[in-house]
Design a protein around this motif. Structure first.
Motif, PDB file in Angstrom:
ATOM      1  N   ARG A 157     -54.970 -57.895 -83.853  1.00  0.00           N
ATOM      2  CA  ARG A 157     -56.282 -57.856 -83.200  1.00  0.00           C
ATOM      3  C   ARG A 157     -56.215 -57.104 -81.879  1.00  0.00           C
ATOM      4  NH1 ARG A 157     -58.303 -64.119 -84.465  1.00  0.00           N
ATOM      5  NH2 ARG A 157     -58.235 -63.892 -86.745  1.00  0.00           N
ATOM      6  N   PHE A 158     -55.119 -57.276 -81.145  1.00  0.00           N
ATOM      7  CA  PHE A 158     -54.957 -56.518 -79.905  1.00  0.00           C
ATOM      8  C   PHE A 158     -54.957 -55.016 -80.197  1.00  0.00           C
ATOM      9  CE2 PHE A 158     -52.593 -60.040 -77.335  1.00  0.00           C
ATOM     10  CZ  PHE A 158     -53.808 -60.608 -77.014  1.00  0.00           C
ATOM     11  N   ARG A 159     -54.210 -54.603 -81.221  1.00  0.00           N
ATOM     12  CA  ARG A 159     -54.138 -53.179 -81.553  1.00  0.00           C
ATOM     13  C   ARG A 159     -55.503 -52.660 -82.007  1.00  0.00           C
ATOM     14  NH1 ARG A 159     -49.171 -51.356 -81.194  1.00  0.00           N
ATOM     15  NH2 ARG A 159     -47.393 -52.781 -81.402  1.00  0.00           N
ATOM     16  N   SER A 160     -56.234 -53.493 -82.724  1.00  0.00           N
ATOM     17  CA  SER A 160     -57.574 -53.103 -83.168  1.00  0.00           C
ATOM     18  C   SER A 160     -58.486 -52.876 -81.974  1.00  0.00           C
ATOM     19  CB  SER A 160     -58.146 -54.187 -84.084  1.00  0.00           C
ATOM     20  OG  SER A 160     -59.472 -53.882 -84.456  1.00  0.00           O
ATOM     21  N   ARG A 161     -58.393 -53.732 -80.971  1.00  0.00           N
ATOM     22  CA  ARG A 161     -59.193 -53.559 -79.759  1.00  0.00           C
ATOM     23  C   ARG A 161     -58.789 -52.298 -79.015  1.00  0.00           C
ATOM     24  NH1 ARG A 161     -59.268 -59.700 -77.146  1.00  0.00           N
ATOM     25  NH2 ARG A 161     -60.452 -60.702 -78.844  1.00  0.00           N
ATOM     26  N   LEU A 162     -57.496 -52.054 -78.969  1.00  0.00           N
ATOM     27  CA  LEU A 162     -56.993 -50.893 -78.241  1.00  0.00           C
ATOM     28  C   LEU A 162     -57.509 -49.592 -78.836  1.00  0.00           C
ATOM     29  CD1 LEU A 162     -55.049 -50.105 -75.912  1.00  0.00           C
ATOM     30  CD2 LEU A 162     -53.221 -49.991 -77.620  1.00  0.00           C
ATOM     31  N   GLU A 163     -57.698 -49.581 -80.146  1.00  0.00           N
ATOM     32  CA  GLU A 163     -58.116 -48.358 -80.841  1.00  0.00           C
ATOM     33  C   GLU A 163     -59.631 -48.238 -80.966  1.00  0.00           C
ATOM     34  OE1 GLU A 163     -56.076 -48.937 -84.486  1.00  0.00           O
ATOM     35  OE2 GLU A 163     -54.065 -48.641 -83.606  1.00  0.00           O
ATOM     36  N   ASP A 164     -60.361 -49.252 -80.540  1.00  0.00           N
ATOM     37  CA  ASP A 164     -61.815 -49.254 -80.683  1.00  0.00           C
ATOM     38  C   ASP A 164     -62.467 -49.119 -79.309  1.00  0.00           C
ATOM     39  OD1 ASP A 164     -64.481 -49.699 -81.129  1.00  0.00           O
ATOM     40  OD2 ASP A 164     -64.207 -51.511 -82.328  1.00  0.00           O
ATOM     41  N   PRO A 165     -63.090 -47.977 -78.994  1.00  0.00           N
ATOM     42  CA  PRO A 165     -63.688 -47.798 -77.663  1.00  0.00           C
ATOM     43  C   PRO A 165     -64.799 -48.795 -77.355  1.00  0.00           C
ATOM     44  CG  PRO A 165     -64.359 -46.031 -79.158  1.00  0.00           C
ATOM     45  CD  PRO A 165     -63.282 -46.792 -79.843  1.00  0.00           C
ATOM     46  N   MET A 166     -65.416 -49.371 -78.381  1.00  0.00           N
ATOM     47  CA  MET A 166     -66.482 -50.340 -78.164  1.00  0.00           C
ATOM     48  C   MET A 166     -65.949 -51.727 -77.814  1.00  0.00           C
ATOM     49  SD  MET A 166     -69.145 -48.503 -78.575  1.00  0.00           S
ATOM     50  CE  MET A 166     -70.554 -49.553 -78.887  1.00  0.00           C
ATOM     51  N   ARG A 167     -64.668 -51.967 -78.093  1.00  0.00           N
ATOM     52  CA  ARG A 167     -64.098 -53.290 -77.821  1.00  0.00           C
ATOM     53  C   ARG A 167     -62.876 -53.236 -76.914  1.00  0.00           C
ATOM     54  NH1 ARG A 167     -62.198 -56.386 -82.229  1.00  0.00           N
ATOM     55  NH2 ARG A 167     -61.483 -54.472 -83.204  1.00  0.00           N
ATOM     56  N   ARG A 168     -62.558 -52.045 -76.407  1.00  0.00           N
ATOM     57  CA  ARG A 168     -61.360 -51.910 -75.580  1.00  0.00           C
ATOM     58  C   ARG A 168     -61.438 -52.758 -74.318  1.00  0.00           C
ATOM     59  NH1 ARG A 168     -60.535 -46.013 -74.911  1.00  0.00           N
ATOM     60  NH2 ARG A 168     -60.125 -46.142 -77.156  1.00  0.00           N
ATOM     61  N   TRP A 169     -62.671 -52.983 -73.846  1.00  0.00           N
ATOM     62  CA  TRP A 169     -62.856 -53.784 -72.626  1.00  0.00           C
ATOM     63  C   TRP A 169     -62.351 -55.217 -72.802  1.00  0.00           C
ATOM     64  CZ3 TRP A 169     -65.761 -58.210 -72.996  1.00  0.00           C
ATOM     65  CH2 TRP A 169     -66.601 -58.332 -74.110  1.00  0.00           C
ATOM     66  N   LYS A 170     -62.244 -55.659 -74.069  1.00  0.00           N
ATOM     67  CA  LYS A 170     -61.806 -57.029 -74.329  1.00  0.00           C
ATOM     68  C   LYS A 170     -60.293 -57.200 -74.172  1.00  0.00           C
ATOM     69  CE  LYS A 170     -63.870 -59.331 -77.626  1.00  0.00           C
ATOM     70  NZ  LYS A 170     -64.366 -59.743 -78.960  1.00  0.00           N
ATOM     71  N   LEU A 171     -59.576 -56.080 -74.028  1.00  0.00           N
ATOM     72  CA  LEU A 171     -58.125 -56.139 -73.901  1.00  0.00           C
ATOM     73  C   LEU A 171     -57.747 -55.949 -72.437  1.00  0.00           C
ATOM     74  CD1 LEU A 171     -55.529 -56.412 -75.587  1.00  0.00           C
ATOM     75  CD2 LEU A 171     -55.443 -53.923 -75.700  1.00  0.00           C
TER      76      LEU A 171
END
Length: 271
Positions: A157-171
């Motif tokens: 899930r961390f890697r998914s957030r890192l690769e998603d500009p819409m959810r990167r703020w969550k990391l």
């Protein structure tokens, strides 16, 4: 390790909608009875708490069901009794409060990241059961959920957030550090459970590697712990619209309207 099979989407959506209908009934019962409900959502970073909270209150009245997600304490708050800043967010009659993380910050991130002293978190273990018993004794319906995610799924899930500009703020850097301190967080969680899993306010563990199952399981369990009944409402009938009395709307060019972006997209789609 392979991921656990996900709950099928069609089954998930149908059951979630049914459960959300029951949550609306709970809301109306809470309002009618003047009940006070507190739900604590805890767990590791990326354990799925936010997704459950979003579905939990999707159809609820925000004036009745509100989410509390507090930032780091201010300098002034650090000098107060630890539970003080949480007390002011407790519900009044007819309210449901969902804590997206709670006073258990002291037993988890504050302890592991050394944001508090050993004396402070040991005092927390002594005071927390007393604090929660006081809430329950006063009539608050307190429910505590721990969302348990595996290390492999958390990293995915961390890697998914890192690769998603819409959810990167969550990391955040704190999330990254939680990978390095996995075992420290595990020990802290075990100690927390040992000291605060009390009969008056037990912990309920939600396995959350499959987000869909976690949402269904948590909401279904919560509903099973509330002795609510369906509230009968007086039927509402819309009155006939009264006859016109000569009102005329001002010309459109006297007001500032937003551009019709939707119409532009529709025209381009036709082309």
């Amino acid at each position: 390790m392979p991921r656990a099979p996900r709950m099928k989407k069609k089954l998930y959506e149908a059951e979630l909608f049914r459960l959300q209908g029951e949550l609306v009934k709970v809301q109306e019962w809470v309002r009618a009875e003047g009940a006070r409900v507190v739900v604590v959502f805890e767990g590791r970073d990326a354990a799925g708490k936010g997704g459950v909270i979003k579905r939990f209150r999707e159809y609820l009245n925000p004036r009745i069901a509100r989410v509390v997600a507090l930032p780091a304490p201010s300098d002034r708050q650090r000098t107060q009794w630890y539970f003080q800043r949480y007390v002011e967010h407790l519900p009044a009659a007819g309210e449901i409060v969902l804590f997206d993380r709670s006073w258990y910050n002291r037993a988890g991130v504050e302890r592991v990241m050394e944001f508090c002293t050993r004396e402070e978190y040991l005092r927390f273990y002594r005071e927390c059961p007393i604090f929660e018993r006081l809430l329950v004794d006063d009539g608050i319906l307190l429910r505590k959920y721990w969302f348990s995610v595996s290390d492999q799924e958390q990293e995915r899930r961390f890697r998914s957030r890192l690769e998603d500009p819409m959810r990167r703020w969550k990391l955040s850097p704190m999330d990254v550090e939680s990978i390095n301190r996995w075992e420290e967080y595990s020990r802290a969680k075990d100690d927390m459970m040992l000291h605060t899993d009390i009969p008056e306010a037990p912990w309920y563990v939600v396995e959350s590697d499959d987000k869909r199952s976690a949402r269904i399981n948590m909401i279904a369990h919560f509903l099973s712990t509330i002795a609510y009944t369906e509230v009968e409402h007086e039927p509402i009938a819309l009155p006939p619209r009264p006859p016109a009395t000569g009102y005329e709307r001002p010309p459109r060019d006297m007001q500032t309207h937003v551009p019709d972006h939707a119409a532009k997209l529709s025209a381009e789609d036709v082309l």
